[in-house]
Enzyme design. Structure first.
Site, PDB file in Angstrom:
ATOM      1  N   GLY A  36     -20.404  33.072 -50.463  1.00 34.15           N
ATOM      2  CA  GLY A  36     -21.402  33.962 -49.882  1.00 34.15           C
ATOM      3  C   GLY A  36     -21.334  35.303 -50.589  1.00 34.15           C
ATOM      4  N   SER A  37     -22.261  36.173 -50.257  1.00 33.87           N
ATOM      5  CA  SER A  37     -22.383  37.437 -50.988  1.00 33.87           C
ATOM      6  C   SER A  37     -21.127  38.293 -50.894  1.00 33.87           C
ATOM      7  CB  SER A  37     -23.592  38.222 -50.458  1.00 33.87           C
ATOM      8  OG  SER A  37     -23.477  38.409 -49.048  1.00 33.87           O
ATOM      9  N   GLU A  39     -18.089  37.482 -50.711  1.00 35.61           N
ATOM     10  CA  GLU A  39     -16.924  36.940 -51.401  1.00 35.61           C
ATOM     11  C   GLU A  39     -17.006  37.085 -52.919  1.00 35.61           C
ATOM     12  OE1 GLU A  39     -18.377  33.974 -48.897  1.00 35.61           O
ATOM     13  OE2 GLU A  39     -18.030  35.980 -48.143  1.00 35.61           O
ATOM     14  N   GLU A  58     -19.209  24.774 -44.943  1.00 35.44           N
ATOM     15  CA  GLU A  58     -17.892  25.348 -44.713  1.00 35.44           C
ATOM     16  C   GLU A  58     -16.934  24.419 -43.968  1.00 35.44           C
ATOM     17  OE1 GLU A  58     -20.754  26.946 -44.356  1.00 35.44           O
ATOM     18  OE2 GLU A  58     -20.622  28.994 -45.131  1.00 35.44           O
ATOM     19  N   HIS A  81     -17.316  32.768 -45.714  1.00 33.27           N
ATOM     20  CA  HIS A  81     -18.208  33.907 -45.537  1.00 33.27           C
ATOM     21  C   HIS A  81     -18.105  34.409 -44.100  1.00 33.27           C
ATOM     22  CE1 HIS A  81     -21.452  36.554 -46.506  1.00 33.27           C
ATOM     23  NE2 HIS A  81     -22.280  36.038 -45.625  1.00 33.27           N
ATOM     24  N   HIS A 288      -5.504  11.864 -22.336  1.00 36.31           N
ATOM     25  CA  HIS A 288      -6.947  12.019 -22.556  1.00 36.31           C
ATOM     26  C   HIS A 288      -7.720  12.039 -21.245  1.00 36.31           C
ATOM     27  CE1 HIS A 288     -10.758  10.582 -24.955  1.00 36.31           C
ATOM     28  NE2 HIS A 288     -10.832  11.840 -24.583  1.00 36.31           N
ATOM     29  N   GLY A 410      -9.035  15.193 -32.356  1.00 39.82           N
ATOM     30  CA  GLY A 410     -10.134  14.453 -31.753  1.00 39.82           C
ATOM     31  C   GLY A 410     -11.498  14.965 -32.163  1.00 39.82           C
TER      32      GLY A 410
END
Length: 536
Positions: A36-37, A39, A58, A81, A288, A410
């Site tokens: 992204g800009s 980075e 991402e 980003h 669970h 999960g």
């Protein structure tokens, strides 16, 4: 008299220089990202000994980095980003947290000068956004503090229990002057308390019918061989813990007893013949659904070896020794041999899966049985097929250390990109991505990265055209056997076309008689191949 020329100014050592030097020393020369800009300044004058691993979303980026870190046993470096990129990645950041995967995540932030004005694409609370699923997060107060923050992040990520961390870095920090980070050695693990461990050893020596329950931290902590030796010394039956993301014991061993479900009453029933349960590298226990009654069989004692103090704290019963798993097991192996015990009964072998009748779709059991017969014992299975996992436990045994990975969380979307990350490290082994059709669609973009790097992965899509795990689980919540469950059918997805559109070969199998030949050819391929298998 002539004047001498002014001395040339020395180039400034920058934050970028300090971070690149630090990452090189940490062995983190692969940068996983989707740029992204904010980075972009990191990548100016990108060093030739580094590589940028591009993922098309991402979450895929973090999944690849997770597999890479687990396979390499070193923290991976991820560049995301600001708020939007971290938000996209949160599902697999959560999984990395549950997997205990060491990962240094940097998030681009807008320039410091405009942060007071709520600029476009900034992160208002950058350090809070990923919590509670990072071990530590910070946005350094000064640009020159960025390298030290990344060093601290790395040491925290690598300390047991390992996990992801995040550093938010404003875009204008990279060109600011900075000092190199001093070389340091930081211990990453601790030995359990000898007194607590001695108590566990005495309880184990005095038991008559011990059982072990092994979890992901056994393989993660390089304790596989030592656990086998300890089980053989005590003639203990060995179960795999519920929802374990790694295999901790060879599933063809005479002492292997099977897999515990994530249900309290069933766990107690399976452990009922035993007077001592030693849980190694796993929670005691992961559930669970709501359960009732005791957590262990009446009259049985529970002991636990765990690297995570938080897990030890919430375990409802028993004695827990907190520290490195391998060191704990090695300490137990130093004790005098216990009295001889009889060998427990062997686990019953599953009945052989047969091909379907003419015109019928093959079962998952038949597909996985065929794969087990064809794959090399050292091939690596990266799995995300939740509804097929109980079948996999019977028909696709894991035989060696570091040959099985799945998510402890999960959450879906991990398996396909994680297979890419594992294959980047384990280039001399065949990696098999075993993925359900519902799971695959969470991160299908990972096929593009595999194709670009020409990785030797065989992706197997078990296509049952539904979210089968949800349909099978619905009865727990009162759904009748014939009652329709909305939103769980998945018709008309063409995985072969999706693979070919991203540069990956693909083939569809809908006849049982064709499966062996197709799988054998795909497993021989030096580049990625997707096999879509129509199953009942």
């Amino acid at each position: 008299m002539s004047q001498s020329a002014p001395a040339a100014s020395q180039p400034t050592f920058t934050v970028r220089d300090a971070v690149i030097d630090l990452l090189r020393r940490f062995g983190m020369t692969s940068i996983f990202g989707n740029p992204g800009s904010t980075e972009l300044p990191l990548f100016r004058n990108f060093p030739e000994d580094f590589r940028y691993v591009l993922g098309l979303q991402e979450s895929v980026v973090v999944g690849m980095a997770d597999g890479f870190a687990q396979a390499s046993r070193n923290a991976s470096f991820v560049n995301l980003h600001s708020a939007a990129g971290v938000g996209h990645a949160m599902g697999n950041i959560f999984t990395a947290h549950k997997n205990r995967t060491p990962m240094v995540i940097t998030a681009g932030q807008q320039a410091r000068a405009i942060l007071p004005y709520d600029p476009f694409l900034f992160s208002a609370q950058a350090t809070e956004l990923p919590k509670p699923y990072v071990k530590w997060s910070c946005e350094p107060a000064r640009a020159e503090d960025v390298p030290l923050a990344i060093a601290r992040a790395y040491y925290i990520a690598m300390q047991e229990p390992r996990g992801p961390v995040l550093v938010s870095i404003p875009a204008d920090d990279w060109d600011r002057p900075a000092e190199p980070v001093p070389q340091r050695v930081v211990s990453a693990c601790t030995r359990p308390d000898p007194a607590v461990l001695d108590g566990i050893g005495r309880a184990l020596d005095g038991s008559t019918r011990p059982a072990f329950v092994v979890g992901a931290a056994v393989d993660r902590g390089e304790a596989w061989d030592d656990v086998v030796r300890l089980a053989e010394r005590h003639n203990a039956r060995v179960f795999t813990a519920p929802m374990s993301g790694r295999s901790g014991f060879p599933e063809d061993h005479r002492l292997f007893a099977g897999f515990l479900p994530a249900m309290r009453e069933k766990i107690v029933g399976l452990l009922a013949p035993h007077d001592l349960i030693l849980v190694i590298g796993a929670p005691a226990f992961t559930y669970h659904v709501e359960g009732f009654g005791p957590h262990v069989p009446p009259g049985a004692a529970l002991c636990q070896l765990i690297e995570d103090p938080a897990i030890a704290a919430w375990s409802p019963v028993g004695t827990a020794a907190v520290g490195n798993i391998r060191l704990a097991v090695q300490d137990l192996l130093q004790r005098d041999p216990p009295p001889a015990r009889p060998t427990p009964a062997l686990r019953a072998a599953p009945r052989r899966a047969e091909p379907p009748a003419a015109g019928g779709r093959m079962s998952v059991a038949f597909a996985l049985q065929t794969l087990a017969e064809l794959r090399a014992p050292d091939s690596i299975v990266v799995e995300e097929a939740p509804s097929s996992r109980p079948v996999m436990h019977n028909y696709l045994p894991i035989l060696r250390s570091e040959t099985f990975y799945t998510m402890c969380s999960g959450g879906l979307g991990y398996g396909l990109p994680a297979a890419v990350g594992v294959a980047m490290v384990k280039r001399n082994s065949k990696v098999i991505g075993l993925i359900g059709d519902g799971s695959a669609m969470y991160s299908i973009q990972g096929l593009w990265s595999a194709a670009q790097m020409k990785l030797p992965i065989t992706f197997i899509i078990l296509k049952n055209r539904r979210y089968a795990a949800l349909q099978e689980f619905a009865g727990v919540f009162g759904f009748g056997p014939d009652e329709k469950l909305e939103g769980t059918d998945l018709p008309d997805i063409d995985f072969v076309s999706l693979a070919r559109g991203q540069g990956c070969d693909g083939v569809r199998v809908d006849k049982a008689e064709d499966l062996r030949g197709v799988l054998a050819e795909a497993l021989r391929s030096p580049t990625p191949v997707l096999v879509e298998i129509e199953v009942a």
